[in-house]
Design a protein around this motif. Structure first.
Motif, PDB file in Angstrom:
ATOM      1  N   GLY A 148     -48.101 -34.742  20.824  1.00 29.59           N
ATOM      2  CA  GLY A 148     -47.572 -35.673  19.899  1.00 29.59           C
ATOM      3  C   GLY A 148     -46.059 -35.617  19.546  1.00 29.59           C
ATOM      4  N   TYR A 149     -45.215 -34.488  20.109  1.00 30.31           N
ATOM      5  CA  TYR A 149     -44.078 -34.098  19.761  1.00 30.31           C
ATOM      6  C   TYR A 149     -43.094 -35.082  20.154  1.00 30.31           C
ATOM      7  N   GLU A 150     -42.039 -35.540  19.441  1.00 30.42           N
ATOM      8  CA  GLU A 150     -40.935 -36.186  20.039  1.00 30.42           C
ATOM      9  C   GLU A 150     -40.025 -35.173  20.554  1.00 30.42           C
ATOM     10  N   LEU A 151     -39.530 -35.431  21.688  1.00 36.84           N
ATOM     11  CA  LEU A 151     -38.606 -34.418  22.143  1.00 36.84           C
ATOM     12  C   LEU A 151     -37.082 -35.051  22.091  1.00 36.84           C
ATOM     13  N   VAL A 152     -36.327 -34.013  21.633  1.00 37.25           N
ATOM     14  CA  VAL A 152     -34.866 -34.407  21.336  1.00 37.25           C
ATOM     15  C   VAL A 152     -34.101 -33.987  22.436  1.00 37.25           C
ATOM     16  N   SER A 153     -32.838 -34.736  22.411  1.00 34.08           N
ATOM     17  CA  SER A 153     -31.991 -34.350  23.491  1.00 34.08           C
ATOM     18  C   SER A 153     -30.591 -33.986  22.877  1.00 34.08           C
ATOM     19  N   TYR A 154     -29.694 -33.041  23.599  1.00 28.42           N
ATOM     20  CA  TYR A 154     -28.368 -32.628  22.989  1.00 28.42           C
ATOM     21  C   TYR A 154     -27.330 -33.414  24.035  1.00 28.42           C
ATOM     22  N   VAL A 155     -26.359 -33.919  23.447  1.00 33.03           N
ATOM     23  CA  VAL A 155     -25.303 -34.439  24.333  1.00 33.03           C
ATOM     24  C   VAL A 155     -24.064 -34.076  23.559  1.00 33.03           C
ATOM     25  N   SER A 156     -23.011 -33.180  24.048  1.00 25.44           N
ATOM     26  CA  SER A 156     -22.196 -32.695  23.595  1.00 25.44           C
ATOM     27  C   SER A 156     -21.351 -33.531  22.860  1.00 25.44           C
ATOM     28  N   SER A 157     -20.508 -33.482  21.903  1.00 23.96           N
ATOM     29  CA  SER A 157     -19.362 -34.233  21.411  1.00 23.96           C
ATOM     30  C   SER A 157     -18.311 -34.216  22.240  1.00 23.96           C
ATOM     31  N   LYS A 158     -18.244 -33.312  22.982  1.00 26.90           N
ATOM     32  CA  LYS A 158     -17.081 -33.205  24.116  1.00 26.90           C
ATOM     33  C   LYS A 158     -17.423 -33.835  25.279  1.00 26.90           C
ATOM     34  N   CYS A 159     -18.533 -34.725  25.505  1.00 28.83           N
ATOM     35  CA  CYS A 159     -18.782 -35.257  26.582  1.00 28.83           C
ATOM     36  C   CYS A 159     -18.322 -36.813  26.567  1.00 28.83           C
ATOM     37  N   SER A 160     -17.614 -37.189  27.656  1.00 31.01           N
ATOM     38  CA  SER A 160     -17.273 -38.685  27.666  1.00 31.01           C
ATOM     39  C   SER A 160     -18.486 -39.543  28.105  1.00 31.01           C
TER      40      SER A 160
ATOM     41  N   PRO B  73     -46.311 -28.794  12.775  1.00 33.01           N
ATOM     42  CA  PRO B  73     -47.000 -29.897  13.247  1.00 33.01           C
ATOM     43  C   PRO B  73     -45.839 -31.180  13.612  1.00 33.01           C
ATOM     44  N   PRO B  74     -46.309 -32.011  14.840  1.00 37.96           N
ATOM     45  CA  PRO B  74     -45.460 -32.868  15.274  1.00 37.96           C
ATOM     46  C   PRO B  74     -45.069 -34.178  14.384  1.00 37.96           C
ATOM     47  N   SER B  75     -45.816 -34.064  13.099  1.00 41.70           N
ATOM     48  CA  SER B  75     -45.415 -34.944  12.031  1.00 41.70           C
ATOM     49  C   SER B  75     -44.420 -34.602  11.242  1.00 41.70           C
ATOM     50  N   LYS B  76     -43.922 -33.213  11.440  1.00 45.98           N
ATOM     51  CA  LYS B  76     -42.696 -32.819  10.522  1.00 45.98           C
ATOM     52  C   LYS B  76     -41.806 -32.141  11.381  1.00 45.98           C
ATOM     53  N   PHE B  77     -42.117 -31.657  12.689  1.00 47.35           N
ATOM     54  CA  PHE B  77     -40.774 -31.026  13.515  1.00 47.35           C
ATOM     55  C   PHE B  77     -40.878 -31.836  14.852  1.00 47.35           C
ATOM     56  N   LYS B  78     -39.555 -31.681  15.522  1.00 43.70           N
ATOM     57  CA  LYS B  78     -39.460 -32.106  16.785  1.00 43.70           C
ATOM     58  C   LYS B  78     -38.992 -31.041  17.735  1.00 43.70           C
ATOM     59  N   LEU B  79     -39.025 -31.333  18.904  1.00 46.84           N
ATOM     60  CA  LEU B  79     -38.965 -30.295  20.071  1.00 46.84           C
ATOM     61  C   LEU B  79     -38.122 -30.353  21.002  1.00 46.84           C
ATOM     62  N   PHE B  80     -37.464 -29.131  21.568  1.00 47.62           N
ATOM     63  CA  PHE B  80     -36.733 -29.230  22.960  1.00 47.62           C
ATOM     64  C   PHE B  80     -37.288 -28.358  23.605  1.00 47.62           C
TER      65      PHE B  80
END
Length: 219
Positions: free
Chosen positions: A89-101, A59-66
């Motif tokens: 109702g899902y919150e969509l996450v992003s990924y940004v590399s730690s090696k990105c400036s 459920p979107p109350s407990k899990f996020k989505l990509f």
């Protein structure tokens, strides 16, 4: 660590899982795809289910989505899944590399996939559902609108605009203050110095094959 579900079970889902696992504060707990595309029950060590059961089990109350989908149909399939997931109702996450400036003061949108070695200069704005593969230069004061895919080693000069649902191929270059119209395809190696219109396609001149063998040429 926050738990997320990845939509997809192909190459991009495998890559996304790797990055989330090795370089994020998210834990991937499952994968989900459309019912017609469920071919196996496990992928990358996690369960695979079809979308219809996702809200009940995750459920979107407990899990996020990509949404881990490519540029198919000018990113419109990824856009469709983006809107469907938001509607559930899902919150969509992003990924940004730690090696990105990441030098811009502006926050990127959701469901963005920003790989290593991207240089994102000050005052760049990045919308929702944008993929930036590795090694791009995004120049100062440029704007990338929603649902775009930028391949590797693309140079976007300053004050450019990339409108939605476009694909920018590897080693392409956009000159200063260029605006890319909606639903454009910019082929690999293209050099764009003037703004483009809706639905346009650009490819560079092809390399010429010489009537010689490599053994005939001294380097």
């Amino acid at each position: 660590m926050e738990e997320i579900v990845i939509f997809g079970s192909g190459d991009i889902a495998q890559i996304a899982n790797y990055y989330f696992k090795t370089d994020s504060n998210y834990k991937v707990v499952a994968f989900t795809v459309d019912r017609a595309y469920v071919k196996e029950t496990e992928f990358e060590g996690g369960p695979v289910g079809f979308c219809e059961y996702r809200p009940a089990k995750y459920p979107p109350s407990k899990f996020k989505l990509f949404i881990a989908v490519s540029y198919a149909n000018l990113n419109k399939f990824r856009e469709q899944k983006y809107h469907e997931s938001k509607a559930l109702g899902y919150e969509l996450v992003s990924y940004v590399s730690s090696k990105c400036s990441y030098l811009t003061p502006y926050q990127h949108g959701d469901n963005c996939f920003i790989f290593e070695d991207n240089t994102i200069q000050p005052f760049v704005k990045i919308g929702n559902n944008v993929t930036l593969w590795s090694g791009n230069h995004i120049g100062h004061h440029s704007t990338i609108h929603d649902h775009n895919f930028i391949s590797s080693h693309v140079v976007v000069s300053g004050h450019c605009i990339i409108n939605s649902n476009s694909f920018i191929g590897v080693n392409s270059t956009l000159g200063h203050q260029v605006e890319i119209g909606k639903e454009n395809i910019i082929g690999a190696g293209s050099i764009i110095t003037k703004s483009t219109g809706f639905g346009e396609v650009y490819v560079p001149a092809r390399s010429t094959k010489l009537d010689k063998s490599s053994s005939d040429i001294k380097l």
